[in-house]
Design a protein around this motif. Structure first.
Motif, PDB file in Angstrom:
ATOM      1  N   ALA A  31       0.822  -1.218   0.000  1.00 56.42           N
ATOM      2  CA  ALA A  31       0.000   0.000   0.000  1.00 56.42           C
ATOM      3  C   ALA A  31       0.854   1.265   0.000  1.00 56.42           C
ATOM      4  CB  ALA A  31      -0.928  -0.012   1.211  1.00 56.42           C
ATOM      5  N   GLY A  32       2.176   1.092  -0.053  1.00 52.42           N
ATOM      6  CA  GLY A  32       3.068   2.248  -0.066  1.00 52.42           C
ATOM      7  C   GLY A  32       3.263   2.880   1.298  1.00 52.42           C
ATOM      8  N   LEU A  33       3.004   2.099   2.352  1.00 52.54           N
ATOM      9  CA  LEU A  33       3.113   2.602   3.717  1.00 52.54           C
ATOM     10  C   LEU A  33       4.383   2.094   4.383  1.00 52.54           C
ATOM     11  CD1 LEU A  33      -0.593   1.920   4.701  1.00 52.54           C
ATOM     12  CD2 LEU A  33       0.419   4.123   4.082  1.00 52.54           C
ATOM     13  N   SER A  34       4.763   2.750   5.446  1.00 51.92           N
ATOM     14  CA  SER A  34       5.893   2.276   6.238  1.00 51.92           C
ATOM     15  C   SER A  34       5.613   0.841   6.682  1.00 51.92           C
ATOM     16  CB  SER A  34       6.077   3.180   7.452  1.00 51.92           C
ATOM     17  OG  SER A  34       7.124   2.706   8.261  1.00 51.92           O
ATOM     18  N   SER A  35       6.652   0.012   6.681  1.00 53.37           N
ATOM     19  CA  SER A  35       6.499  -1.401   7.017  1.00 53.37           C
ATOM     20  C   SER A  35       7.853  -1.993   7.372  1.00 53.37           C
ATOM     21  CB  SER A  35       5.929  -2.151   5.805  1.00 53.37           C
ATOM     22  OG  SER A  35       5.985  -3.549   5.997  1.00 53.37           O
ATOM     23  N   ASP A  82       5.630   9.884  19.468  1.00 50.16           N
ATOM     24  CA  ASP A  82       4.922  11.155  19.382  1.00 50.16           C
ATOM     25  C   ASP A  82       5.311  11.829  18.081  1.00 50.16           C
ATOM     26  OD1 ASP A  82       7.478  12.201  19.870  1.00 50.16           O
ATOM     27  OD2 ASP A  82       7.080  12.495  21.984  1.00 50.16           O
ATOM     28  N   GLY A  83       4.724  12.953  17.823  1.00 48.28           N
ATOM     29  CA  GLY A  83       4.989  13.654  16.576  1.00 48.28           C
ATOM     30  C   GLY A  83       4.117  13.109  15.458  1.00 48.28           C
ATOM     31  N   ASP A  84       4.470  13.464  14.215  1.00 47.59           N
ATOM     32  CA  ASP A  84       3.635  13.059  13.090  1.00 47.59           C
ATOM     33  C   ASP A  84       3.984  11.672  12.546  1.00 47.59           C
ATOM     34  OD1 ASP A  84       6.043  13.770  11.864  1.00 47.59           O
ATOM     35  OD2 ASP A  84       5.045  14.513  10.062  1.00 47.59           O
ATOM     36  N   ARG A  85       4.977  11.012  13.134  1.00 52.11           N
ATOM     37  CA  ARG A  85       5.330   9.642  12.749  1.00 52.11           C
ATOM     38  C   ARG A  85       5.349   8.780  14.002  1.00 52.11           C
ATOM     39  NH1 ARG A  85       7.868   8.782   7.558  1.00 52.11           N
ATOM     40  NH2 ARG A  85       8.009  10.761   6.450  1.00 52.11           N
ATOM     41  N   ARG A  86       4.840   7.560  13.881  1.00 48.79           N
ATOM     42  CA  ARG A  86       4.719   6.662  15.029  1.00 48.79           C
ATOM     43  C   ARG A  86       5.184   5.260  14.659  1.00 48.79           C
ATOM     44  NH1 ARG A  86       0.901   9.218  18.598  1.00 48.79           N
ATOM     45  NH2 ARG A  86       1.182  11.421  18.138  1.00 48.79           N
ATOM     46  N   VAL A  87       5.358   4.454  15.690  1.00 51.49           N
ATOM     47  CA  VAL A  87       5.628   3.032  15.516  1.00 51.49           C
ATOM     48  C   VAL A  87       4.281   2.328  15.627  1.00 51.49           C
ATOM     49  CG1 VAL A  87       6.832   1.013  16.427  1.00 51.49           C
ATOM     50  CG2 VAL A  87       7.932   3.260  16.516  1.00 51.49           C
ATOM     51  N   LEU A  88       3.920   1.559  14.601  1.00 54.39           N
ATOM     52  CA  LEU A  88       2.685   0.781  14.589  1.00 54.39           C
ATOM     53  C   LEU A  88       3.011  -0.642  14.999  1.00 54.39           C
ATOM     54  CD1 LEU A  88      -0.355   0.448  13.831  1.00 54.39           C
ATOM     55  CD2 LEU A  88       0.439  -0.119  11.505  1.00 54.39           C
ATOM     56  N   ARG A 132       7.996   4.663  11.978  1.00 54.76           N
ATOM     57  CA  ARG A 132       7.877   5.937  11.265  1.00 54.76           C
ATOM     58  C   ARG A 132       6.648   6.011  10.359  1.00 54.76           C
ATOM     59  NH1 ARG A 132      11.308   9.582  11.744  1.00 54.76           N
ATOM     60  NH2 ARG A 132      11.209  10.330   9.606  1.00 54.76           N
ATOM     61  N   LEU A 133       5.541   5.393  10.783  1.00 49.34           N
ATOM     62  CA  LEU A 133       4.284   5.510  10.045  1.00 49.34           C
ATOM     63  C   LEU A 133       3.725   6.910  10.247  1.00 49.34           C
ATOM     64  CD1 LEU A 133       1.988   3.993   8.453  1.00 49.34           C
ATOM     65  CD2 LEU A 133       0.894   3.711  10.693  1.00 49.34           C
ATOM     66  N   ARG A 134       3.395   7.568   9.167  1.00 51.40           N
ATOM     67  CA  ARG A 134       2.804   8.909   9.254  1.00 51.40           C
ATOM     68  C   ARG A 134       1.393   8.794   9.827  1.00 51.40           C
ATOM     69  NH1 ARG A 134       5.678  12.580   6.169  1.00 51.40           N
ATOM     70  NH2 ARG A 134       7.071  11.641   4.645  1.00 51.40           N
ATOM     71  N   LEU A 135       1.060   9.680  10.756  1.00 49.67           N
ATOM     72  CA  LEU A 135      -0.295   9.684  11.300  1.00 49.67           C
ATOM     73  C   LEU A 135      -1.326   9.879  10.193  1.00 49.67           C
ATOM     74  CD1 LEU A 135      -0.031  11.623  14.678  1.00 49.67           C
ATOM     75  CD2 LEU A 135      -0.372   9.171  14.303  1.00 49.67           C
ATOM     76  N   ASP A 137      -1.342   8.525   7.463  1.00 53.31           N
ATOM     77  CA  ASP A 137      -1.539   7.234   6.785  1.00 53.31           C
ATOM     78  C   ASP A 137      -2.251   6.208   7.656  1.00 53.31           C
ATOM     79  OD1 ASP A 137      -0.286   8.115   4.470  1.00 53.31           O
ATOM     80  OD2 ASP A 137       1.705   7.440   5.147  1.00 53.31           O
ATOM     81  N   LEU A 138      -2.558   6.565   8.868  1.00 56.69           N
ATOM     82  CA  LEU A 138      -3.134   5.606   9.812  1.00 56.69           C
ATOM     83  C   LEU A 138      -4.466   5.041   9.316  1.00 56.69           C
ATOM     84  CD1 LEU A 138      -2.642   4.247  12.506  1.00 56.69           C
ATOM     85  CD2 LEU A 138      -3.797   6.158  13.614  1.00 56.69           C
ATOM     86  N   GLU A 139      -5.307   5.870   8.744  1.00 57.60           N
ATOM     87  CA  GLU A 139      -6.614   5.418   8.258  1.00 57.60           C
ATOM     88  C   GLU A 139      -6.460   4.347   7.177  1.00 57.60           C
ATOM     89  OE1 GLU A 139     -10.688   7.287   6.326  1.00 57.60           O
ATOM     90  OE2 GLU A 139      -9.216   8.626   7.209  1.00 57.60           O
ATOM     91  N   ARG A 140      -5.425   4.440   6.374  1.00 64.09           N
ATOM     92  CA  ARG A 140      -5.167   3.416   5.336  1.00 64.09           C
ATOM     93  C   ARG A 140      -4.489   2.188   5.916  1.00 64.09           C
ATOM     94  NH1 ARG A 140      -1.786   6.276   0.911  1.00 64.09           N
ATOM     95  NH2 ARG A 140      -0.777   4.367   1.447  1.00 64.09           N
ATOM     96  N   ALA A 141      -3.688   2.372   6.970  1.00 66.33           N
ATOM     97  CA  ALA A 141      -2.912   1.259   7.530  1.00 66.33           C
ATOM     98  C   ALA A 141      -3.752   0.310   8.381  1.00 66.33           C
ATOM     99  CB  ALA A 141      -1.749   1.800   8.356  1.00 66.33           C
ATOM    100  N   LEU A 142      -4.631   0.844   9.201  1.00 68.63           N
ATOM    101  CA  LEU A 142      -5.349   0.002  10.165  1.00 68.63           C
ATOM    102  C   LEU A 142      -6.167  -1.126   9.538  1.00 68.63           C
ATOM    103  CD1 LEU A 142      -6.389   2.528  12.939  1.00 68.63           C
ATOM    104  CD2 LEU A 142      -4.521   0.853  12.943  1.00 68.63           C
ATOM    105  N   PRO A 143      -6.840  -0.931   8.404  1.00 75.22           N
ATOM    106  CA  PRO A 143      -7.571  -2.054   7.810  1.00 75.22           C
ATOM    107  C   PRO A 143      -6.665  -3.195   7.328  1.00 75.22           C
ATOM    108  CG  PRO A 143      -8.368   0.033   6.933  1.00 75.22           C
ATOM    109  CD  PRO A 143      -7.129   0.330   7.723  1.00 75.22           C
ATOM    110  N   LEU A 144      -5.369  -2.951   7.226  1.00 80.35           N
ATOM    111  CA  LEU A 144      -4.421  -3.968   6.761  1.00 80.35           C
ATOM    112  C   LEU A 144      -3.897  -4.835   7.897  1.00 80.35           C
ATOM    113  CD1 LEU A 144      -2.468  -1.708   4.262  1.00 80.35           C
ATOM    114  CD2 LEU A 144      -4.417  -3.228   3.794  1.00 80.35           C
ATOM    115  N   VAL A 145      -4.284  -4.499   9.129  1.00 78.67           N
ATOM    116  CA  VAL A 145      -3.843  -5.237  10.317  1.00 78.67           C
ATOM    117  C   VAL A 145      -4.970  -6.186  10.720  1.00 78.67           C
ATOM    118  CG1 VAL A 145      -3.102  -5.052  12.717  1.00 78.67           C
ATOM    119  CG2 VAL A 145      -2.394  -3.325  11.053  1.00 78.67           C
ATOM    120  N   GLY A 146      -4.604  -7.460  10.913  1.00 77.31           N
ATOM    121  CA  GLY A 146      -5.604  -8.472  11.220  1.00 77.31           C
ATOM    122  C   GLY A 146      -6.189  -8.342  12.609  1.00 77.31           C
TER     123      GLY A 146
END
Length: 169
Positions: A31-35, A82-88, A132-135, A137-146
């Motif tokens: 999805a082009g997200l941090s991983s 914290d900040g605009d990037r996080r560890v998922l 370093r996941l951008r906040l 991008d969170l809406e796109r990332a969460l559906p990809l987590v089981g």
């Protein structure tokens, strides 16, 4: 003086759970997200860090014979930082068995300069999905987590950040 490199003791997941987490890594990357997927080093495996300390950890660790396998439940995603990037991460339910294993590892390792967030009462067991996941991008990332996943922790390894080596325990 430079701080001592980190040594950690990590709990590895059973094959099915490792495959499920790697599929999440791959979905995030596709999805082009941090991983964690692009990190192709053999040392990059899904794991739960049980102990992290500056400097060494005794080898071998004297653990109870029945310490493994330990039942685990991978749970909901969490964000660290914290900040605009996080560890998922995927949370890992802190069951009595998992807490007992972490205590046994800490006891076997003896006293040391542990990383602050590893102290009893502050440790949050987890499996890292992305750094370093951008906040944004969170809406796109969460559906990809089981969803919740019952599995087992089946093996321990030592990661030495100073030498960048992994040793099976």
């Amino acid at each position: 003086m430079e701080p001592a490199p980190i040594t950690s003791i990590e709990l590895l997941l059973d094959a099915d759970a490792e495959a499920a987490v790697r599929a999440e890594w791959d979905a995030l990357a596709a999805a082009g997200l941090s991983s964690m997927a692009p990190h192709t080093s053999p040392s990059n495996r899904p794991h739960v860090t049980l102990l992290a300390r500056r400097g060494g950890v005794p080898h071998p660790l004297a653990l109870p014979d029945d310490a493994l396998p330990v039942p685990l439940v991978l749970g909901a995603p969490l964000l660290f930082g914290d900040g605009d990037r996080r560890v998922l991460v995927r949370s890992v339910v802190p069951s009595a068995a998992l807490l007992a294993l972490q205590a046994a590892v800490r006891d076997a390792a003896g006293a040391g300069d542990d990383v602050d967030h590893m102290a009893p009462g502050t440790w949050t067991p987890h499996v890292t999905l992305a750094r370093r996941l951008r906040l944004a991008d969170l809406e796109r990332a969460l559906p990809l987590v089981g969803g919740e996943l019952a599995c087992e922790g089946v093996a321990l390894r030592r990661w030495d950040a100073g030498t960048r080596t992994v040793t099976a325990l």
